[in-house]
Write a protein that holds these residues in place. Structure first.
Motif, PDB file in Angstrom:
ATOM      1  N   SER A  61       0.842  -1.186   0.000  1.00 32.18           N
ATOM      2  CA  SER A  61       0.000   0.000   0.000  1.00 32.18           C
ATOM      3  C   SER A  61       0.883   1.245   0.000  1.00 32.18           C
ATOM      4  CB  SER A  61      -0.936  -0.041   1.221  1.00 32.18           C
ATOM      5  OG  SER A  61      -1.872   1.005   1.168  1.00 32.18           O
ATOM      6  N   SER A  62       0.380   2.323   0.571  1.00 25.66           N
ATOM      7  CA  SER A  62       1.120   3.578   0.578  1.00 25.66           C
ATOM      8  C   SER A  62       0.559   4.500   1.643  1.00 25.66           C
ATOM      9  CB  SER A  62       1.024   4.260  -0.786  1.00 25.66           C
ATOM     10  OG  SER A  62       1.558   5.569  -0.728  1.00 25.66           O
ATOM     11  N   GLY A  63       1.441   5.310   2.220  1.00 28.76           N
ATOM     12  CA  GLY A  63       0.981   6.360   3.115  1.00 28.76           C
ATOM     13  C   GLY A  63       0.088   7.359   2.418  1.00 28.76           C
ATOM     14  N   ALA A  64       0.106   7.365   1.086  1.00 22.95           N
ATOM     15  CA  ALA A  64      -0.786   8.242   0.330  1.00 22.95           C
ATOM     16  C   ALA A  64      -2.247   7.917   0.595  1.00 22.95           C
ATOM     17  CB  ALA A  64      -0.502   8.130  -1.166  1.00 22.95           C
ATOM     18  N   GLY A  65      -2.528   6.709   1.083  1.00 20.55           N
ATOM     19  CA  GLY A  65      -3.890   6.312   1.391  1.00 20.55           C
ATOM     20  C   GLY A  65      -4.241   6.446   2.853  1.00 20.55           C
ATOM     21  N   SER A  66      -3.453   7.206   3.608  1.00 21.41           N
ATOM     22  CA  SER A  66      -3.644   7.352   5.054  1.00 21.41           C
ATOM     23  C   SER A  66      -3.945   8.801   5.420  1.00 21.41           C
ATOM     24  CB  SER A  66      -2.376   6.884   5.780  1.00 21.41           C
ATOM     25  OG  SER A  66      -2.378   7.310   7.126  1.00 21.41           O
ATOM     26  N   ASP A 112      -0.360  10.117   7.472  1.00 27.88           N
ATOM     27  CA  ASP A 112       0.972  10.323   6.917  1.00 27.88           C
ATOM     28  C   ASP A 112       1.157  11.824   6.690  1.00 27.88           C
ATOM     29  OD1 ASP A 112       3.119  10.699   4.977  1.00 27.88           O
ATOM     30  OD2 ASP A 112       3.072   8.528   4.707  1.00 27.88           O
ATOM     31  N   ASP A 113       2.018  12.442   7.496  1.00 22.95           N
ATOM     32  CA  ASP A 113       2.157  13.893   7.451  1.00 22.95           C
ATOM     33  C   ASP A 113       2.803  14.399   6.165  1.00 22.95           C
ATOM     34  OD1 ASP A 113       1.020  14.103   9.960  1.00 22.95           O
ATOM     35  OD2 ASP A 113       2.945  14.014  11.015  1.00 22.95           O
ATOM     36  N   ALA A 114       3.574  13.545   5.500  1.00 26.79           N
ATOM     37  CA  ALA A 114       4.284  13.990   4.301  1.00 26.79           C
ATOM     38  C   ALA A 114       3.485  13.773   3.025  1.00 26.79           C
ATOM     39  CB  ALA A 114       5.632  13.274   4.205  1.00 26.79           C
ATOM     40  N   PHE A 115       2.852  12.588   2.893  1.00 21.97           N
ATOM     41  CA  PHE A 115       2.218  12.230   1.625  1.00 21.97           C
ATOM     42  C   PHE A 115       0.789  11.715   1.783  1.00 21.97           C
ATOM     43  CE2 PHE A 115       6.795  11.818   0.876  1.00 21.97           C
ATOM     44  CZ  PHE A 115       6.931  12.631  -0.245  1.00 21.97           C
ATOM     45  N   GLY A 116       0.186  11.874   2.954  1.00 23.29           N
ATOM     46  CA  GLY A 116      -1.140  11.336   3.200  1.00 23.29           C
ATOM     47  C   GLY A 116      -2.256  12.087   2.497  1.00 23.29           C
ATOM     48  N   LEU A 117      -3.471  11.637   2.751  1.00 29.35           N
ATOM     49  CA  LEU A 117      -4.640  12.175   2.058  1.00 29.35           C
ATOM     50  C   LEU A 117      -4.832  13.666   2.286  1.00 29.35           C
ATOM     51  CD1 LEU A 117      -7.001   9.198   2.890  1.00 29.35           C
ATOM     52  CD2 LEU A 117      -6.232   9.819   0.586  1.00 29.35           C
ATOM     53  N   ARG A 118      -4.369  14.170   3.425  1.00 34.30           N
ATOM     54  CA  ARG A 118      -4.531  15.596   3.747  1.00 34.30           C
ATOM     55  C   ARG A 118      -3.227  16.385   3.582  1.00 34.30           C
ATOM     56  NH1 ARG A 118      -9.436  16.309   6.243  1.00 34.30           N
ATOM     57  NH2 ARG A 118     -10.393  14.468   7.192  1.00 34.30           N
ATOM     58  N   ALA A 119      -2.190  15.737   3.023  1.00 37.87           N
ATOM     59  CA  ALA A 119      -0.868  16.366   3.050  1.00 37.87           C
ATOM     60  C   ALA A 119      -0.327  16.744   1.682  1.00 37.87           C
ATOM     61  CB  ALA A 119       0.123  15.425   3.744  1.00 37.87           C
ATOM     62  N   ALA A 136      -4.597  12.042  -6.886  1.00 38.15           N
ATOM     63  CA  ALA A 136      -5.880  11.699  -6.256  1.00 38.15           C
ATOM     64  C   ALA A 136      -6.245  10.233  -6.389  1.00 38.15           C
ATOM     65  CB  ALA A 136      -6.988  12.571  -6.857  1.00 38.15           C
ATOM     66  N   SER A 137      -6.223   9.706  -7.609  1.00 36.79           N
ATOM     67  CA  SER A 137      -6.672   8.319  -7.781  1.00 36.79           C
ATOM     68  C   SER A 137      -5.741   7.341  -7.080  1.00 36.79           C
ATOM     69  CB  SER A 137      -6.805   7.979  -9.270  1.00 36.79           C
ATOM     70  OG  SER A 137      -5.568   8.086  -9.942  1.00 36.79           O
ATOM     71  N   TYR A 138      -4.461   7.655  -7.035  1.00 36.52           N
ATOM     72  CA  TYR A 138      -3.516   6.783  -6.341  1.00 36.52           C
ATOM     73  C   TYR A 138      -3.842   6.738  -4.855  1.00 36.52           C
ATOM     74  CZ  TYR A 138       0.911   4.737  -4.834  1.00 36.52           C
ATOM     75  OH  TYR A 138       1.866   3.912  -4.269  1.00 36.52           O
ATOM     76  N   GLY A 139      -4.024   7.905  -4.230  1.00 37.29           N
ATOM     77  CA  GLY A 139      -4.340   7.934  -2.809  1.00 37.29           C
ATOM     78  C   GLY A 139      -5.648   7.239  -2.486  1.00 37.29           C
ATOM     79  N   VAL A 140      -6.672   7.501  -3.303  1.00 38.14           N
ATOM     80  CA  VAL A 140      -7.975   6.856  -3.079  1.00 38.14           C
ATOM     81  C   VAL A 140      -7.845   5.337  -3.210  1.00 38.14           C
ATOM     82  CG1 VAL A 140     -10.284   6.569  -4.056  1.00 38.14           C
ATOM     83  CG2 VAL A 140      -9.339   8.864  -3.737  1.00 38.14           C
ATOM     84  N   SER A 141      -7.086   4.890  -4.212  1.00 35.22           N
ATOM     85  CA  SER A 141      -6.941   3.444  -4.422  1.00 35.22           C
ATOM     86  C   SER A 141      -6.219   2.777  -3.264  1.00 35.22           C
ATOM     87  CB  SER A 141      -6.202   3.166  -5.737  1.00 35.22           C
ATOM     88  OG  SER A 141      -4.819   3.491  -5.642  1.00 35.22           O
ATOM     89  N   LYS A 142      -5.232   3.453  -2.699  1.00 40.75           N
ATOM     90  CA  LYS A 142      -4.481   2.861  -1.587  1.00 40.75           C
ATOM     91  C   LYS A 142      -5.282   2.899  -0.293  1.00 40.75           C
ATOM     92  CE  LYS A 142      -0.767   1.655  -3.833  1.00 40.75           C
ATOM     93  NZ  LYS A 142      -0.396   0.233  -4.037  1.00 40.75           N
ATOM     94  N   ALA A 143      -6.108   3.931  -0.107  1.00 40.43           N
ATOM     95  CA  ALA A 143      -7.014   3.936   1.041  1.00 40.43           C
ATOM     96  C   ALA A 143      -7.993   2.767   0.946  1.00 40.43           C
ATOM     97  CB  ALA A 143      -7.766   5.266   1.106  1.00 40.43           C
TER      98      ALA A 143
END
Length: 245
Positions: free
Chosen positions: A144-149, A152-159, A165-172
């Motif tokens: 997975s990825s912190g992009a879906g969290s 994750d302060d560096a690369f998360g959904l709010r960071a 967008a689609s990458y983060g949503v897919s990993k969440a």
């Protein structure tokens, strides 16, 4: 095949012709597992397995996780030879680009990302679960990825200002699948977990963003693939430590 080989655990790594997946194959083989290296491009899988040498061999069919026929053929192939599966590392992934936002996304391209990162992992796991369930110590690792969290302060959904967008949503969604499947299998030996490998130098320019070497990132995936029987279930980890969702 010798009796010793028949008892040696077998791992399948998807999307493994290069980068993180390739390094995970190498590290699993170094731990004594028999590793099947799978990729959409059969020739690339052959070349990577040849370069890695002993302990790693290519899956003799191409594996496109978005193609149900390809996944079914891969499962049938593994059922015949080597006839067992103990570890599944769902590493195959897709990405659009860093500038993609939810409001401006091309939904056809976003659908392709979801088809690979979420449904592809789901499809492969379903197909191989009968083999895994016959193993004495089955492990499923969803890369997975912190992009879906959210945490994750560096690369998360709010960071990241809504980018990628689609990458983060897919990993969440992949993290959600991990928790759901782990809950379903709680009464079985199958351990299912998700791992964020961290920002890894697998593409041009990654080092400038602070990406770490692939060897370092792969260790957390291998950790989850070789957990003891009393290891965690349904968790989300980086380097063996829990990550917030």
């Amino acid at each position: 095949m010798t009796a010793t080989e028949e008892q040696t655990p077998v791992a399948l790594v998807t999307g493994a012709a290069r980068g993180l997946g390739r390094e995970v194959c190498r590290q699993l083989a170094d731990r004594g597992l028999r590793v099947l290296l799978a990729a959409r491009d059969r020739a690339a899988a052959d070349e990577a397995a040849t370069d890695l040498g002993g302990g790693v061999r290519p899956l003799p069919v191409a594996l496109d996780v978005t193609d149900p026929g390809s996944v079914a053929a891969a499962a049938a192939t593994i059922s015949r030879d080597p006839g067992r599966l103990d570890v599944l590392v769902n590493n195959a992934a897709a990405f659009v680009d860093w500038s993609e936002t939810a409001s401006g996304a091309d939904l056809d391209r976003a659908r392709e990302v979801l088809e690979t990162n979420l449904l592809g992992t789901w499809r492969v796991t379903q197909a191989l679960l009968p083999l895994l369930s016959a193993s004495p110590a089955p492990r499923v690792v969803n890369v997975s990825s912190g992009a879906g969290s959210h945490g994750d302060d560096a690369f998360g959904l709010r960071a990241r200002d809504g980018r990628a967008a689609s990458y983060g949503v897919s990993k969440a969604a992949l993290n959600a699948l991990t928790a759901t499947l782990a809950t379903e299998l709680a009464g079985t030996p199958v351990l299912v977990n998700a791992v964020c490998p961290g920002l890894t130098a697998t593409y041009p320019g990654a080092e400038a963003m602070g990406a770490r070497p692939v060897e370092e990132s792969a260790r957390g995936v291998v950790w989850a693939a070789t957990l003891p029987d009393d290891g965690p279930r349904g968790g989300f980890f980086r380097d063996g430590r829990p990550l917030p969702w």
